[in-house]
Design a protein around this motif. Structure first.
Motif, mmCIF file in Angstrom:
data_model
loop_
_atom_site.group_PDB
_atom_site.id
_atom_site.type_symbol
_atom_site.label_atom_id
_atom_site.label_comp_id
_atom_site.label_asym_id
_atom_site.label_seq_id
_atom_site.Cartn_x
_atom_site.Cartn_y
_atom_site.Cartn_z
ATOM 1 N N LYS A 62 0.834 -1.210 0.000
ATOM 2 C CA LYS A 62 0.000 0.000 0.000
ATOM 3 C C LYS A 62 0.868 1.260 0.000
ATOM 4 O O LYS A 62 0.617 2.202 -0.775
ATOM 5 C CB LYS A 62 -0.920 0.001 1.226
ATOM 6 C CG LYS A 62 -1.767 1.273 1.368
ATOM 7 C CD LYS A 62 -2.533 1.297 2.671
ATOM 8 C CE LYS A 62 -1.660 1.561 3.871
ATOM 9 N NZ LYS A 62 -1.145 2.979 3.914
ATOM 10 N N GLU A 104 2.699 1.888 -3.359
ATOM 11 C CA GLU A 104 1.744 2.368 -4.364
ATOM 12 C C GLU A 104 1.357 3.819 -4.103
ATOM 13 O O GLU A 104 1.231 4.623 -5.035
ATOM 14 C CB GLU A 104 0.511 1.472 -4.379
ATOM 15 C CG GLU A 104 0.794 0.081 -4.941
ATOM 16 C CD GLU A 104 -0.400 -0.845 -4.849
ATOM 17 O OE1 GLU A 104 -1.362 -0.521 -4.105
ATOM 18 O OE2 GLU A 104 -0.384 -1.900 -5.510
ATOM 19 N N GLU A 105 1.188 4.179 -2.838
ATOM 20 C CA GLU A 105 0.837 5.564 -2.493
ATOM 21 C C GLU A 105 1.988 6.514 -2.826
ATOM 22 O O GLU A 105 1.757 7.643 -3.282
ATOM 23 C CB GLU A 105 0.460 5.669 -1.020
ATOM 24 C CG GLU A 105 -0.910 5.082 -0.697
ATOM 25 C CD GLU A 105 -1.337 5.337 0.739
ATOM 26 O OE1 GLU A 105 -0.695 6.179 1.418
ATOM 27 O OE2 GLU A 105 -2.308 4.694 1.189
ATOM 28 N N TYR A 113 4.194 6.081 -5.216
ATOM 29 C CA TYR A 113 4.139 6.220 -6.677
ATOM 30 C C TYR A 113 3.038 7.199 -7.085
ATOM 31 O O TYR A 113 3.264 8.083 -7.924
ATOM 32 C CB TYR A 113 3.901 4.852 -7.319
ATOM 33 C CG TYR A 113 3.541 4.925 -8.784
ATOM 34 C CD1 TYR A 113 4.492 5.260 -9.745
ATOM 35 C CD2 TYR A 113 2.237 4.676 -9.207
ATOM 36 C CE1 TYR A 113 4.156 5.344 -11.094
ATOM 37 C CE2 TYR A 113 1.894 4.750 -10.552
ATOM 38 C CZ TYR A 113 2.854 5.084 -11.480
ATOM 39 O OH TYR A 113 2.513 5.170 -12.812
ATOM 40 N N ASP A 114 1.863 7.073 -6.482
ATOM 41 C CA ASP A 114 0.730 7.938 -6.841
ATOM 42 C C ASP A 114 1.011 9.400 -6.526
ATOM 43 O O ASP A 114 0.709 10.292 -7.333
ATOM 44 C CB ASP A 114 -0.531 7.481 -6.106
ATOM 45 C CG ASP A 114 -1.096 6.185 -6.667
ATOM 46 O OD1 ASP A 114 -0.777 5.846 -7.825
ATOM 47 O OD2 ASP A 114 -1.845 5.499 -5.936
ATOM 48 N N VAL A 115 1.608 9.664 -5.363
ATOM 49 C CA VAL A 115 1.824 11.055 -4.972
ATOM 50 C C VAL A 115 2.924 11.686 -5.821
ATOM 51 O O VAL A 115 2.851 12.880 -6.169
ATOM 52 C CB VAL A 115 2.133 11.171 -3.453
ATOM 53 C CG1 VAL A 115 3.520 10.665 -3.104
ATOM 54 C CG2 VAL A 115 1.974 12.615 -2.969
ATOM 55 N N LYS A 134 3.528 10.791 -8.929
ATOM 56 C CA LYS A 134 2.877 10.967 -10.231
ATOM 57 C C LYS A 134 2.000 12.214 -10.241
ATOM 58 O O LYS A 134 1.997 12.987 -11.211
ATOM 59 C CB LYS A 134 2.054 9.734 -10.559
ATOM 60 C CG LYS A 134 1.458 9.734 -11.958
ATOM 61 C CD LYS A 134 0.724 8.428 -12.235
ATOM 62 C CE LYS A 134 0.142 8.408 -13.639
ATOM 63 N NZ LYS A 134 -0.580 7.136 -13.906
ATOM 64 N N LYS A 135 1.254 12.444 -9.162
ATOM 65 C CA LYS A 135 0.356 13.592 -9.086
ATOM 66 C C LYS A 135 1.111 14.920 -8.962
ATOM 67 O O LYS A 135 0.520 15.984 -9.178
ATOM 68 C CB LYS A 135 -0.599 13.422 -7.907
ATOM 69 C CG LYS A 135 -1.647 12.333 -8.126
ATOM 70 C CD LYS A 135 -2.511 12.140 -6.893
ATOM 71 C CE LYS A 135 -3.533 11.023 -7.101
ATOM 72 N NZ LYS A 135 -4.321 10.739 -5.878
ATOM 73 N N ASN A 157 3.228 15.881 -10.908
ATOM 74 C CA ASN A 157 3.266 16.360 -12.298
ATOM 75 C C ASN A 157 4.599 17.009 -12.651
ATOM 76 O O ASN A 157 4.640 18.096 -13.245
ATOM 77 C CB ASN A 157 2.113 17.337 -12.554
ATOM 78 C CG ASN A 157 1.856 17.535 -14.040
ATOM 79 O OD1 ASN A 157 2.095 16.638 -14.841
ATOM 80 N ND2 ASN A 157 1.366 18.714 -14.402
ATOM 81 N N TYR A 186 7.069 2.401 -11.978
ATOM 82 C CA TYR A 186 6.622 1.591 -10.835
ATOM 83 C C TYR A 186 6.542 0.137 -11.267
ATOM 84 O O TYR A 186 6.076 -0.159 -12.369
ATOM 85 C CB TYR A 186 5.250 2.055 -10.344
ATOM 86 C CG TYR A 186 4.678 1.175 -9.244
ATOM 87 C CD1 TYR A 186 5.124 1.297 -7.936
ATOM 88 C CD2 TYR A 186 3.687 0.233 -9.528
ATOM 89 C CE1 TYR A 186 4.604 0.500 -6.933
ATOM 90 C CE2 TYR A 186 3.162 -0.567 -8.530
ATOM 91 C CZ TYR A 186 3.631 -0.433 -7.232
ATOM 92 O OH TYR A 186 3.129 -1.228 -6.239
#
Length: 275
Positions: free
Chosen positions: A224, A227-228, A230-232, A234-235, A237, A245
């Motif tokens: 978890k 993945e978080e 990676y998401d943050v 990515k966001k 920008n 990932y």
């Protein structure tokens, strides 16, 4: 009887000559250097295991990989072999590896926490700030004074991945390429992960490669958190950041490092057919 004795002695002499000849052909196999530097910041000596490419030329410039958990009995030897393979078979340039041998990784790779259970289980914890300063102010300048260098990489897994994440978020300019494997972002009740968006908003958008991976067989919290992260990222920008990932389908926390580094290097240096 005398004839038999002469034959026996001749055979023994021939055997000894062969053994001595074999011993005489033994030479050391060297893949680099072991250096010790004195850190004023950490107030201790630190051992560096340094891999030098075959045919190393001190007049040429090389990328440098800074390898956390870089002791001889940890990750230095197998990572050196992996990099040498990528030099031969892929488009990766010849690269120097600086393996930073551990003294107390729980001390060096973790930031301060007020959580009592962590303080009990990790009594020396909470000094990553000093270790990061050592990397920035002492180790990198030392390496750059000894070798001509270009790009800088940071490889870190587990608590080393936590440290690599902290550097990426707080001092991203220290390295050009980040390989963050199974980062222990659970540390301090995930406080670093919660700060990530705010810290990334302050980061300059300069060219960077960030590779994050985790094993499918790891603890659900590890999955978890990776993945978080990676998401943050990515966001955030960052247009000049290349973000990758990888979920390692067959790996757990113990087996992931080598195969994951392989996958990350393939993404950065894809195979090219010989011309």
């Amino acid at each position: 009887m005398i004839k038999k004795l002469i034959i026996f002695c001749s055979i023994l002499f021939a055997f000894q000559s062969m053994v001595f000849a074999q011993i005489g052909n033994v030479k050391s196999l060297n893949i680099g250097e072991i250096r010790t530097i004195r850190s004023k910041i950490l107030n201790e000596d630190r051992i560096l295991n340094i891999y030098l490419p075959q045919g190393f030329d001190k007049t040429k410039s090389y990328p440098v990989i800074y390898l956390l958990d870089g002791s001889i009995n940890e990750d230095f030897i197998h990572v050196s072999g992996l990099v040498q393979f990528f030099n031969q078979m892929y488009s990766m340039p010849e690269t120097i590896i600086v393996g930073i041998a551990n003294i107390d990784r729980k001390r060096d790779f973790t930031f301060h926490t007020d959580l009592k259970d962590l303080q009990k289980d990790y009594p020396t914890t909470g000094h990553s700030d000093k270790f990061i300063t050592f990397l920035e102010k002492e180790l990198e300048p030392y390496i750059e004074s000894q070798f001509k260098t270009t790009d800088k990489y940071l490889f870190g897994q587990s608590l080393g991945g936590l440290l690599a994440t902290e550097i990426l978020l707080k001092k991203p300019e220290m390295f050009n390429h980040y390989f963050i494997i199974s980062p222990s972002l659970w540390w301090d009740d995930e406080s670093l992960l919660r700060q990530a968006g705010q810290l990334l908003a302050k980061s300059p958008d300069t060219k960077k490669f960030v590779y994050i991976s985790v094993g499918k067989g790891e603890h659900p919290v590890m999955i978890k958190d990776a993945e978080e992260l990676y998401d943050v990222v990515k966001k955030s920008n960052k247009k000049n950041w290349t973000l990758e990932y990888k979920m390692m389908e067959t790996d757990n926390h113990a087996t992931i490092l080598h195969r994951s580094l392989y996958e990350g290097l393939v993404r950065l240096f894809p195979y090219q057919e010989p011309k």
